[in-house]
Design a protein around this motif. Structure first.
Motif, short mmCIF file in Angstrom:
data_model
loop_
_atom_site.label_atom_id
_atom_site.label_comp_id
_atom_site.label_asym_id
_atom_site.label_seq_id
_atom_site.Cartn_x
_atom_site.Cartn_y
_atom_site.Cartn_z
N ALA A 176 -13.67 -0.63 -12.27
CA ALA A 176 -12.54 -1.47 -12.68
C ALA A 176 -11.23 -0.69 -12.53
CB ALA A 176 -12.72 -1.92 -14.13
N GLY A 177 -11.26 0.59 -12.86
CA GLY A 177 -10.08 1.45 -12.70
C GLY A 177 -9.67 1.53 -11.24
N HIS A 178 -10.68 1.66 -10.40
CA HIS A 178 -10.47 1.73 -8.96
C HIS A 178 -9.86 0.42 -8.47
CE1 HIS A 178 -12.41 2.76 -4.82
NE2 HIS A 178 -11.11 2.94 -4.83
N ASN A 179 -10.41 -0.69 -8.95
CA ASN A 179 -9.89 -2.01 -8.56
C ASN A 179 -8.48 -2.26 -9.07
OD1 ASN A 179 -11.87 -3.37 -6.94
ND2 ASN A 179 -13.21 -3.33 -8.72
N LEU A 180 -8.19 -1.75 -10.28
CA LEU A 180 -6.84 -1.92 -10.83
C LEU A 180 -5.84 -1.16 -9.96
CD1 LEU A 180 -4.98 -2.99 -13.02
CD2 LEU A 180 -5.42 -0.91 -14.33
N SER A 181 -6.23 0.04 -9.54
CA SER A 181 -5.33 0.83 -8.69
C SER A 181 -5.08 0.06 -7.40
CB SER A 181 -5.92 2.21 -8.40
OG SER A 181 -7.00 2.12 -7.49
N ASP A 182 -6.08 -0.71 -6.97
CA ASP A 182 -5.92 -1.51 -5.76
C ASP A 182 -4.99 -2.69 -5.94
OD1 ASP A 182 -7.41 0.10 -4.42
OD2 ASP A 182 -9.18 -1.14 -4.29
N VAL A 183 -5.02 -3.29 -7.13
CA VAL A 183 -4.09 -4.38 -7.40
C VAL A 183 -2.68 -3.83 -7.34
CG1 VAL A 183 -3.29 -6.03 -9.14
CG2 VAL A 183 -5.74 -5.71 -8.77
N MET A 184 -2.48 -2.65 -7.96
CA MET A 184 -1.16 -2.01 -7.91
C MET A 184 -0.78 -1.71 -6.46
SD MET A 184 -0.32 -1.99 -11.01
CE MET A 184 1.15 -1.00 -11.02
N ALA A 185 -1.77 -1.22 -5.72
CA ALA A 185 -1.53 -0.88 -4.30
C ALA A 185 -1.11 -2.12 -3.52
CB ALA A 185 -2.80 -0.28 -3.70
N LEU A 186 -1.81 -3.23 -3.78
CA LEU A 186 -1.49 -4.48 -3.08
C LEU A 186 -0.09 -4.97 -3.45
CD1 LEU A 186 -4.80 -6.56 -3.28
CD2 LEU A 186 -3.74 -5.61 -1.23
N LEU A 187 0.24 -4.88 -4.75
CA LEU A 187 1.57 -5.31 -5.21
C LEU A 187 2.66 -4.48 -4.53
CD1 LEU A 187 1.02 -5.93 -9.03
CD2 LEU A 187 2.00 -7.56 -7.42
N LEU A 188 2.45 -3.15 -4.51
CA LEU A 188 3.43 -2.26 -3.88
C LEU A 188 3.56 -2.55 -2.40
CD1 LEU A 188 2.56 1.14 -5.57
CD2 LEU A 188 4.79 0.06 -5.61
N ALA A 189 2.42 -2.68 -1.73
CA ALA A 189 2.42 -2.89 -0.28
C ALA A 189 3.08 -4.23 0.05
CB ALA A 189 0.99 -2.85 0.26
N LYS A 210 13.56 -1.14 5.25
CA LYS A 210 12.30 -0.92 5.96
C LYS A 210 11.50 0.25 5.39
CE LYS A 210 13.63 -2.71 10.47
NZ LYS A 210 14.79 -3.48 10.03
N SER A 211 12.20 1.35 5.05
CA SER A 211 11.45 2.54 4.64
C SER A 211 10.83 2.39 3.25
CB SER A 211 12.33 3.79 4.71
OG SER A 211 13.45 3.61 3.88
N SER A 212 11.07 1.26 2.59
CA SER A 212 10.39 1.03 1.30
C SER A 212 8.88 1.00 1.50
CB SER A 212 10.87 -0.26 0.66
OG SER A 212 10.66 -1.35 1.52
N THR A 213 8.43 0.67 2.72
CA THR A 213 6.98 0.69 2.98
C THR A 213 6.44 2.12 2.86
OG1 THR A 213 7.45 0.78 5.36
CG2 THR A 213 6.87 -1.36 4.44
N ILE A 214 7.28 3.10 3.25
CA ILE A 214 6.87 4.51 3.15
C ILE A 214 6.82 4.92 1.67
CG2 ILE A 214 7.48 6.89 3.75
CD1 ILE A 214 8.95 5.73 6.22
N LEU A 215 7.84 4.50 0.90
CA LEU A 215 7.87 4.81 -0.53
C LEU A 215 6.68 4.18 -1.24
CD1 LEU A 215 11.67 4.33 -1.32
CD2 LEU A 215 10.44 6.47 -0.98
N ALA A 216 6.31 2.97 -0.82
CA ALA A 216 5.18 2.29 -1.45
C ALA A 216 3.89 3.05 -1.22
CB ALA A 216 5.04 0.87 -0.91
N ALA A 217 3.71 3.54 0.01
CA ALA A 217 2.50 4.31 0.31
C ALA A 217 2.44 5.58 -0.56
CB ALA A 217 2.47 4.68 1.79
N LEU A 218 3.59 6.22 -0.78
CA LEU A 218 3.66 7.41 -1.64
C LEU A 218 3.34 7.06 -3.10
CD1 LEU A 218 6.80 9.48 -0.56
CD2 LEU A 218 4.50 10.37 -0.94
N ALA A 219 3.96 5.99 -3.59
CA ALA A 219 3.77 5.58 -4.99
C ALA A 219 2.31 5.23 -5.23
CB ALA A 219 4.66 4.38 -5.31
N ASN A 220 1.72 4.59 -4.23
CA ASN A 220 0.33 4.21 -4.25
C ASN A 220 -0.58 5.42 -4.45
OD1 ASN A 220 -1.95 2.84 -3.71
ND2 ASN A 220 -1.20 1.92 -1.82
N ALA A 221 -0.31 6.47 -3.69
CA ALA A 221 -1.10 7.70 -3.79
C ALA A 221 -0.96 8.32 -5.18
CB ALA A 221 -0.66 8.69 -2.71
#
Length: 310
Positions: free
Chosen positions: A63-76, A96-107
């Motif tokens: 569930a924790g893994h899936n929650l991180s994915d929901v956050m990842a999807l929201l960010l992406a 445009k570079s917000s996609t790069i920031l999102a990938a970082l925040a995701n990690a």
């Protein structure tokens, strides 16, 4: 006259911007993001609830893994929407570079999830609790279906966009993790060994950590404006040097404007000059076709002096 010129220039800019929006992956994943977020959010609530009720740390970890994915999807998703916003006077590249920031925040988010799950799992290994195996099997089974479906929705965009690839990989990894949890539940039913549950939880943490490392590495490189992985800087340099009339190339920079778009600037030394705009637009088209560099700015110089800027 001047006014009409300015107007037509503005029009052509809008047109080219709209075209850029169509030709890149982020354009049409809105529905995939929305469906993915709704399905996965609902599932996180169900999975966490049953994880606590059935005493399964593996379900809670999943569930924790899936929650991180929901956050990842929201960010992406947020990033891909921002990437399509037009430039402003202050943000001349748009967002445009917000996609790069999102990938970082995701990690970064994934690292937090890993810490929380590890803490509880180690506690469970030292003090095993009873686990309801059948509940674990059923809930994780639903997880496989939801994650596999969401991954499938992002499948076609994964080649061209790091942001979409991040979403795809998350979901594909999740389907595998849920499959692991199903196997754990079956093993607990078959053997009665409850320590299998926190052990599987540890494996899940390792899976998340591995994916996070790759994502973090790629997004940090992009944040530092490194030449994108799919472009050979040397090949671009050789191509520019080989153009008719070019004596030297200097100040060549290639960097990602977003997870899908690449920019280039270069100074070309052409002692004999060049044939005007036709040369520049042909060069721009060639860079786009051959190297997928869509935003090229080239400065032509007649002498190699370059004012100490070499």
């Amino acid at each position: 006259m001047h006014g009409s010129q300015a107007h037509s220039h503005g029009h052509s800019h809008d047109h080219s911007h709209g075209h850029a929006g169509h030709s890149h992956a982020p354009a049409d994943f809105g529905r995939a993001f929305l469906v993915g977020i709704i399905l996965n959010t609902a599932f996180v609530v169900v999975e966490a609830t049953y994880g606590f009720l059935s005493g399964s740390m593996a379900l809670v970890a999943d569930a924790g893994h899936n929650l991180s994915d929901v956050m990842a999807l929201l960010l992406a998703w947020g990033a891909s929407v921002a990437a399509k916003k037009p430039p402003t006077a202050r943000f001349t590249y748009g967002f445009k570079s917000s996609t790069i920031l999102a990938a970082l925040a995701n990690a970064a988010l994934l690292l937090v999830a890993i810490g929380a799950i590890l803490f509880e799992t180690i506690h469970r290994l030292t003090d095993p609790q009873p686990v309801q195996g059948m509940t674990v099997v059923i809930v994780a089974g639903i997880g496989i279906a939801i994650n596999a479906f969401t991954a499938w929705m992002f499948m076609r965009g994964r080649k061209h966009d790091l942001n979409i690839r991040g979403a795809y990989l998350h979901m594909a990894a999740d389907a595998l993790v849920s499959a692991g949890v199903v196997l754990a539940g079956l093993a607990i039913i078959a053997t009665g060994y409850v320590w299998i549950d926190p052990l599987v939880s540890l494996v899940i943490v390792a899976v998340i950590a591995w994916g996070t490392w790759g994502l973090a590495k790629d997004s940090v490189k992009m944040g530092l404006a490194a030449v994108p992985e799919n472009i050979d800087q040397h090949a671009v340099s050789v191509f520019l040097s080989g153009l008719d009339g070019v004596e030297a190339v200097h100040d060549l920079h290639i960097w990602p404007m977003s997870t899908t778009e690449t920019a280039l600037t270069a100074h070309l030394v052409m002692p004999g000059g060049h044939e005007g705009d036709a040369f520049l637009s042909a060069l721009s088209a060639e860079l786009k076709d051959r190297f997928h560099i869509g935003h090229a700015t080239v400065q032509i110089e007649q002498t190699a002096g370059c004012g100490g800027g070499c």
